[in-house]
Design an enzyme around this catalytic site. Structure first.
Site, PDB file in Angstrom:
ATOM      1  N   LYS A  88       0.809  -1.221   0.000  1.00  0.00           N
ATOM      2  CA  LYS A  88       0.000   0.000   0.000  1.00  0.00           C
ATOM      3  C   LYS A  88       0.849   1.280   0.000  1.00  0.00           C
ATOM      4  O   LYS A  88       0.494   2.271   0.632  1.00  0.00           O
ATOM      5  CB  LYS A  88      -0.963  -0.009   1.202  1.00  0.00           C
ATOM      6  CG  LYS A  88      -1.935  -1.175   1.177  1.00  0.00           C
ATOM      7  CD  LYS A  88      -2.905  -1.165   2.332  1.00  0.00           C
ATOM      8  CE  LYS A  88      -2.314  -1.731   3.593  1.00  0.00           C
ATOM      9  NZ  LYS A  88      -3.315  -1.993   4.629  1.00  0.00           N
ATOM     10  N   ASP A 129      -5.834  -6.111  10.448  1.00  0.00           N
ATOM     11  CA  ASP A 129      -7.157  -5.455  10.521  1.00  0.00           C
ATOM     12  C   ASP A 129      -8.299  -6.425  10.209  1.00  0.00           C
ATOM     13  O   ASP A 129      -9.393  -6.297  10.748  1.00  0.00           O
ATOM     14  CB  ASP A 129      -7.237  -4.198   9.633  1.00  0.00           C
ATOM     15  CG  ASP A 129      -6.814  -4.429   8.201  1.00  0.00           C
ATOM     16  OD1 ASP A 129      -6.399  -5.551   7.869  1.00  0.00           O
ATOM     17  OD2 ASP A 129      -6.896  -3.477   7.404  1.00  0.00           O
TER      18      ASP A 129
HETATM   19 MG    MG Z   1      -8.854   0.248   8.093  1.00  0.00          MG
END
Ligand code: MG
Ligand code: ADP
Length: 468
Positions: free
Chosen positions: A177, A212
């Site tokens: 990312k 996450d």
């Molecule tokens: Mg998030």
């Protein structure tokens, strides 16, 4: 009538007024390249199930299938106060959660934006910044912090591929990312965070490290015991689910072979060999110019960080062929990543007859000197093509996990977090359409819900499960 573009987007598309045959056939060609029939989705699912098996068997596989070492599930009865940190990619969230039992959670939280400099500096700088944010958060939001002598227990949601060896230990495999922080790959991220907290004198102990997706899965399980998968469609994409420990063949020490452990799939890396998902020149251009070429190919076709860039590549291609904006681009549009995924949301949601919001994006945000209605309709179609493929492709790994575990018959709940899922128009409807094509009437047994910011609560729950 324009030519039929693709069986799948046929129902969604509107007439492009005043388009030439050259424009229509160019769009039609692009739509076909991005088309994913249900047969193709099935092929992808079959291939992905095999990748899951490989990842469960050995470490270092393309789809990493990382054991989370979270073996318990919350009951809703837990009580206590925990801190949570959530480093997603775009923001850092610092939170304090107080669990009061009976499923009641009170929270305080604050978001801090991650800058490009922090994303690309040294690992130490990034973790020092994180420790600073925790310190500021405690000073600002936690009453009596300065007189407080207690040590906070903290869960850390770190949404990058980590090879975990314990609930509070894990080495970063590689940044994704857009992160490239030096001196941090192959290092223990809990250790780096704890050192930074200690340097700053922040009274917190990092007792759990979760992805996450794992956090989202835990927090959704707290509300709904049928939860089986936690998913992110945000800056990136990934999923986590409960796997039978006996099937995780690569585990050296098996905690309790009869139980379940959460697996972080790391499906963003799926098909990095470019063997099964139809790939276009627009995807290849993005991949080549990215800071992680040949990796995260699945993620690059689906997630918030990349969709705008794929659309921009198509738009530039049409401009270069003099099929759009009379052949003229702008300085802004020529800049990589200038066409944000958020703009696609605005454009896809633009229902006005003259596409006024689309005009604003193109002429005011991107400084294209002037656009015709035909131009704007073409741009909208481009967004639909890219957004539709992302949603349909998203169905494959979700369906594959359900099929792999054979759980659809008993009913499964899926908790999904991420701005793309929450805000991108039609994303969830298109995803559900694809799942219905795949599962038929069994789709009624799959319950999909938004699990907003679940990853933070999940990290706090993991910290609690770890210290129980
Ligand atoms: Mg998030
Ligand atoms: P993270 O994955 O970092 O936790 P989010 O879930 O908030 O963060 O996702 C951030 C991503 O969402 C960014 O890549 C951004 O491009 C995208 N995004 C932001 N706003 C929108 C929007 N309105 N529509 C679609 N995508 C959006």
């Amino acid at each position: 009538m324009p030519p039929i573009l693709s069986s799948i987007i046929r129902d969604e598309v509107e007439h492009i007024e005043g388009a030439s045959n050259a424009q229509l056939s160019a769009i039609d060609g692009i739509a076909k390249e991005f088309d994913l029939t249900v047969e193709k989705l099935r092929e992808i699912i079959k291939y992905f199930c095999n990748e899951m098996d490989k990842g469960l068997e050995k470490t270092g596989m393309n789809v990493a299938m990382i054991p989370s070492f979270v073996t318990g599930a919350p009951t809703g009865k837990e009580v206590g106060t925990f801190l949570a940190l959530d480093l997603g990619g775009t923001n850092l969230r610092v939170c304090e959660f107080t669990f009061e039992g009976e499923g009641v959670v009170k929270s305080k939280q604050h978001k801090y934006r991650i800058t490009e400099a922090q994303r690309t500096g040294s690992g130490r700088q990034l973790f020092d910044f994180i420790a600073d944010c925790v310190d500021k958060f405690l000073a600002e939001f936690v009453t009596d912090y300065s007189e407080n002598t207690k040590i906070f227990k903290m869960g850390f949601t770190f949404s990058f591929p980590v090879e975990q060896t314990a609930i509070n230990k894990g080495t970063l495999i590689k940044w994704t990312k857009g992160f490239t922080c030096s001196d941090s790959e192959n290092k223990d991220v809990v250790f780096m965070l704890q050192e930074a907290l200690n340097r700053k004198g922040v009274p917190a102990v990092v007792s759990a490290l979760v992805n996450d997706t794992v956090g989202t899965l835990l927090s959704h399980s707290y509300k709904d015991p049928k939860t089986f998968i936690g998913i992110i469609y945000g800056t990136g994409t990934n999923g986590a689910y409960y796997e039978n420990i006996s099937k995780i063949k690569k585990l050296n020490k098996i905690p309790d072979a009869s139980g379940k452990m959460i697996i972080n799939v790391e499906w963003g890396a799926f098909d990095s060999e470019k063997k099964i998902i139809p790939i276009t020149m627009f995807d290849n251009k993005l991949d080549r110019e990215s800071n992680n070429p040949h990796s995260q190919i699945f993620e690059k076709m689906i997630s918030g960080m990349y969709l705008g860039e794929i659309a921009r590549n198509i738009i530039l291609h049409l401009i270069d062929r003099r099929l759009l904006f009379d052949g003229y681009s702008s300085k802004d549009l020529n800049r990589n990543y200038s066409f944000e995924t958020e703009y696609m949301s605005v454009i896809e949601a633009d229902g006005s007859h003259t596409l006024d919001d689309t005009k604003k994006v193109l002429e005011e945000s991107l400084n294209i000197p002037s656009t015709t209605l035909t131009d704007r309709q073409i741009v909208k179609r481009v967004c639909q093509i890219v957004g539709l493929r992302a949603a349909r492709l998203s169905s494959t790994t979700l369906a594959a996990v359900i099929i792999h575990c054979g759980v659809v018959e008993c009913g499964v709940s899926v908790g999904i977090d991420g701005t793309l899922f929450e805000l991108y128009p039609h994303f969830s409807a298109r995803l559900e359409t694809a799942l219905r094509e795949l599962f038929g009437t069994n789709f009624d047994k799959v319950k999909i819900s938004l699990a907003r910011d679940g990853s933070g609560v999940g990290a706090a729950l993991a910290a609690m499960l770890a210290t129980e």
